[in-house]
Design a protein around this motif. Sequence first.
Motif, mmCIF file in Angstrom:
data_model
loop_
_atom_site.group_PDB
_atom_site.id
_atom_site.type_symbol
_atom_site.label_atom_id
_atom_site.label_comp_id
_atom_site.label_asym_id
_atom_site.label_seq_id
_atom_site.Cartn_x
_atom_site.Cartn_y
_atom_site.Cartn_z
ATOM 1 N N GLU A 24 0.841 -1.204 0.000
ATOM 2 C CA GLU A 24 0.000 0.000 0.000
ATOM 3 C C GLU A 24 0.874 1.252 0.000
ATOM 4 O O GLU A 24 0.613 2.209 -0.731
ATOM 5 C CB GLU A 24 -0.897 0.023 1.234
ATOM 6 C CG GLU A 24 -2.066 -0.925 1.212
ATOM 7 C CD GLU A 24 -2.814 -0.907 2.545
ATOM 8 O OE1 GLU A 24 -2.793 0.138 3.236
ATOM 9 O OE2 GLU A 24 -3.401 -1.937 2.893
ATOM 10 N N GLY A 25 1.892 1.246 0.850
ATOM 11 C CA GLY A 25 2.785 2.396 0.920
ATOM 12 C C GLY A 25 3.508 2.650 -0.389
ATOM 13 O O GLY A 25 3.617 3.790 -0.851
ATOM 14 N N ALA A 26 4.001 1.575 -1.014
ATOM 15 C CA ALA A 26 4.714 1.720 -2.285
ATOM 16 C C ALA A 26 3.782 2.233 -3.381
ATOM 17 O O ALA A 26 4.158 3.094 -4.184
ATOM 18 C CB ALA A 26 5.344 0.388 -2.682
ATOM 19 N N ARG A 27 2.560 1.737 -3.382
ATOM 20 C CA ARG A 27 1.595 2.210 -4.393
ATOM 21 C C ARG A 27 1.249 3.677 -4.195
ATOM 22 O O ARG A 27 1.008 4.405 -5.157
ATOM 23 C CB ARG A 27 0.325 1.356 -4.345
ATOM 24 C CG ARG A 27 0.509 -0.046 -4.885
ATOM 25 C CD ARG A 27 -0.798 -0.832 -4.973
ATOM 26 N NE ARG A 27 -0.528 -2.200 -5.366
ATOM 27 C CZ ARG A 27 -0.638 -3.257 -4.559
ATOM 28 N NH1 ARG A 27 -1.056 -3.102 -3.312
ATOM 29 N NH2 ARG A 27 -0.352 -4.465 -5.007
ATOM 30 N N SER A 28 1.236 4.129 -2.947
ATOM 31 C CA SER A 28 0.912 5.534 -2.681
ATOM 32 C C SER A 28 1.966 6.478 -3.252
ATOM 33 O O SER A 28 1.702 7.662 -3.426
ATOM 34 C CB SER A 28 0.740 5.776 -1.173
ATOM 35 O OG SER A 28 1.991 5.816 -0.511
ATOM 36 N N ALA A 29 3.153 5.930 -3.545
ATOM 37 C CA ALA A 29 4.213 6.729 -4.164
ATOM 38 C C ALA A 29 4.180 6.619 -5.683
ATOM 39 O O ALA A 29 5.079 7.121 -6.363
ATOM 40 C CB ALA A 29 5.576 6.295 -3.636
ATOM 41 N N ARG A 184 3.762 0.765 5.866
ATOM 42 C CA ARG A 184 3.372 1.657 4.759
ATOM 43 C C ARG A 184 4.427 2.738 4.530
ATOM 44 O O ARG A 184 4.755 3.075 3.388
ATOM 45 C CB ARG A 184 2.016 2.300 5.051
ATOM 46 C CG ARG A 184 0.857 1.319 5.039
ATOM 47 C CD ARG A 184 -0.479 2.016 5.289
ATOM 48 N NE ARG A 184 -1.540 1.041 5.470
ATOM 49 C CZ ARG A 184 -2.032 0.676 6.658
ATOM 50 N NH1 ARG A 184 -1.601 1.240 7.775
ATOM 51 N NH2 ARG A 184 -2.991 -0.234 6.726
ATOM 52 N N PHE A 185 4.936 3.294 5.614
ATOM 53 C CA PHE A 185 5.952 4.347 5.533
ATOM 54 C C PHE A 185 7.203 3.823 4.818
ATOM 55 O O PHE A 185 7.733 4.477 3.916
ATOM 56 C CB PHE A 185 6.309 4.818 6.953
ATOM 57 C CG PHE A 185 7.182 6.040 7.011
ATOM 58 C CD1 PHE A 185 8.549 5.953 6.818
ATOM 59 C CD2 PHE A 185 6.636 7.287 7.279
ATOM 60 C CE1 PHE A 185 9.360 7.075 6.892
ATOM 61 C CE2 PHE A 185 7.435 8.423 7.340
ATOM 62 C CZ PHE A 185 8.805 8.312 7.158
ATOM 63 N N LYS A 188 6.517 3.189 1.087
ATOM 64 C CA LYS A 188 6.476 4.452 0.338
ATOM 65 C C LYS A 188 7.878 5.012 0.139
ATOM 66 O O LYS A 188 8.226 5.460 -0.965
ATOM 67 C CB LYS A 188 5.605 5.464 1.086
ATOM 68 C CG LYS A 188 5.477 6.797 0.377
ATOM 69 C CD LYS A 188 4.579 7.770 1.138
ATOM 70 C CE LYS A 188 4.458 9.081 0.382
ATOM 71 N NZ LYS A 188 3.675 10.084 1.128
ATOM 72 N N ALA A 191 9.752 3.009 -2.496
ATOM 73 C CA ALA A 191 9.254 3.322 -3.838
ATOM 74 C C ALA A 191 9.704 4.706 -4.287
ATOM 75 O O ALA A 191 10.084 4.900 -5.449
ATOM 76 C CB ALA A 191 7.732 3.217 -3.867
ATOM 77 N N GLU A 192 9.662 5.679 -3.373
ATOM 78 C CA GLU A 192 10.130 7.031 -3.722
ATOM 79 C C GLU A 192 11.606 7.008 -4.099
ATOM 80 O O GLU A 192 12.028 7.692 -5.046
ATOM 81 C CB GLU A 192 9.908 7.975 -2.546
ATOM 82 C CG GLU A 192 8.453 8.341 -2.316
ATOM 83 C CD GLU A 192 8.213 9.122 -1.040
ATOM 84 O OE1 GLU A 192 7.118 9.709 -0.903
ATOM 85 O OE2 GLU A 192 9.111 9.144 -0.156
#
Length: 199
Positions: A24-29, A184-185, A188, A191-192
């Motif tokens: 979820e965190g990676a997708r949010s990025a 999640r952090f 993200k 991914a960023e």
Amino acid sequence: MSKVLVLYYSSYGHLETMANAVAEGARSAGATVDVKRVPETVPQDIAKGAHFKLDQAAPIATVAELEHYDAIIVGAPTRFGRMPAQMASFLDAAGGLWARGALNGKVGGAFTSTATQHGGQEVTLFSIITNLLHFGMTIVGLPYSYQAQMTLDEIAGGSPYGATTIAGGQGQRQPSVIELDGARFQGKLIAETANKLFG
């Protein structure tokens, strides 16, 4: 945007839950994310007898596909302070990728679970990270910019080396809000980082 693999092993579902939070965190990025698991090596009758969670939705990963991702985030529970044989066996099979340098420069991270607060979380994370460093990957942990991991108000996992959860001696405790937010952090942030390098 980057392509991220969340690769995990979970006997009882705690790491499956954490893996989905990392994703979820990676997708949010903005990353494209796949969640996959490594093969179970315990014989089916023994796994059933031990009440392993065998109906996990994630497909089984193959070693050959690892090189097609910009980032790989590896999650596994502890086994006596190190990653379990299922994950170790999978990574051990990646010698061909190592020999070709196929994972050099990719982004990596680790997450884990233990039964107790002092059950080897950081050592287990390092057992995963050591493999990723041998593959030539750039490691991203869970920095203290995720300040919730410093709470003294409740028992919670969390480490600068990666997201963690505490499962309880009988697996009775599920990942908490703090632990899932930490996963999640980290997802993200990885991914960023991959977006900056490969996006």
